[in-house]
Design a protein around this motif. Structure first.
Motif: not given
Length: 255
Positions: A219-225
């Protein structure tokens, strides 16, 4: 944008230091510790995943305390003294440039302010800064650490229905303070504890849906998660401040 927020925060620290020297009330040392709270039975999310944490790192820069509720940026010019006016904003900023791993549940030293103005502080806020090699001396930071450039880094495994998903999560939101529940009364040397409910950080994250072909979750920064995790971390009632010890001081746990 991020640099301007960091600059405003550092200017706030400078303003507090300069203006605070004019106050006439007694001043005492206020120290902060922090720990991640993990439920005795382990972490189970609202979607039924059992979580085993390897790391739950937070990179922080400031702890702010206010004499009244503030959820907006307050210009330095509005931090006024003397402190004996009930409608005056009174604040102290404690610099805490550190990377802290909250996965163990241990109490970790954050930092202290030796000249905290005596009084009641209804608002306590944490101000994360993305970890970096400089320009400040970051305690607990190792160059090349995966948290570099981010405020939070979380790793571990999530298990549901017999399937285990290893995960790595980055939360990259920059400098931007968020409140914790509870308040402090400072009338002597005081030690306070901020408790963060790490067990609630991963609610709403569907690891099975996010898994790649090998079963891993990134889960990368900026993603919805990542935004979901960020929102959980910053929820006021997932964090609280309470008294550890004081010489004449006091504290009020959050509700």
């Amino acid at each position: 944008m991020r640099k301007s927020r960091i600059l405003r925060a550092l200017l706030l620290v400078l303003a507090v230091s300069v203006l605070g020297s004019c106050g006439g009330l007694p001043r005492y040392k206020l120290s902060f510790k922090i720990k991640g709270e993990i439920p005795p039975g382990g972490i189970v999310t609202d979607l039924g995943y059992s979580i085993s944490l390897d790391e739950a790192k937070m990179s922080t820069g400031l702890v702010l305390i206010w004499s009244g509720w503030q959820d907006q940026e307050v210009p330095a010019a509005e931090i006024n003294y003397p402190e004996d006016h009930h409608d005056v904003i009174k604040t102290d900023a404690i610099q805490v440039f550190a990377v802290l791993d909250l996965a163990s549940g241990a109490e970790l030293e954050m930092g202290s302010e030796p000249n905290t103005i005596m009084g009641e502080y209804e608002t306590v806020q944490i101000n994360p800064f993305p970890a970096s090699p400089g320009p400040w001396p970051w305690r607990g930071y190792i160059p090349g650490d995966p948290i570099t450039g981010h405020s939070f880094y979380i790793t571990g495994t999530a298990t549901r229905g017999g399937t285990t998903y290893p995960f790595s999560i980055w939360v990259g939101r920059g400098a931007g303070r968020f409140p914790v529940s509870g308040s402090l009364s400072v009338s002597g040397e005081t030690e306070a504890l901020i408790t963060m409910q790490v067990g609630n950080w991963l609610n709403g994250v569907d690891f099975a849906y996010l898994a790649d072909g090998t079963g891993n979750v990134t889960i990368r920064a900026g993603s919805a998660a990542s935004f979901t995790v960020d929102k959980n971390i910053r929820h006021k009632f997932n964090n609280r401040v309470s008294l550890v010890g004081a010489g004449g001081g006091g504290g009020h746990p959050g509700g």
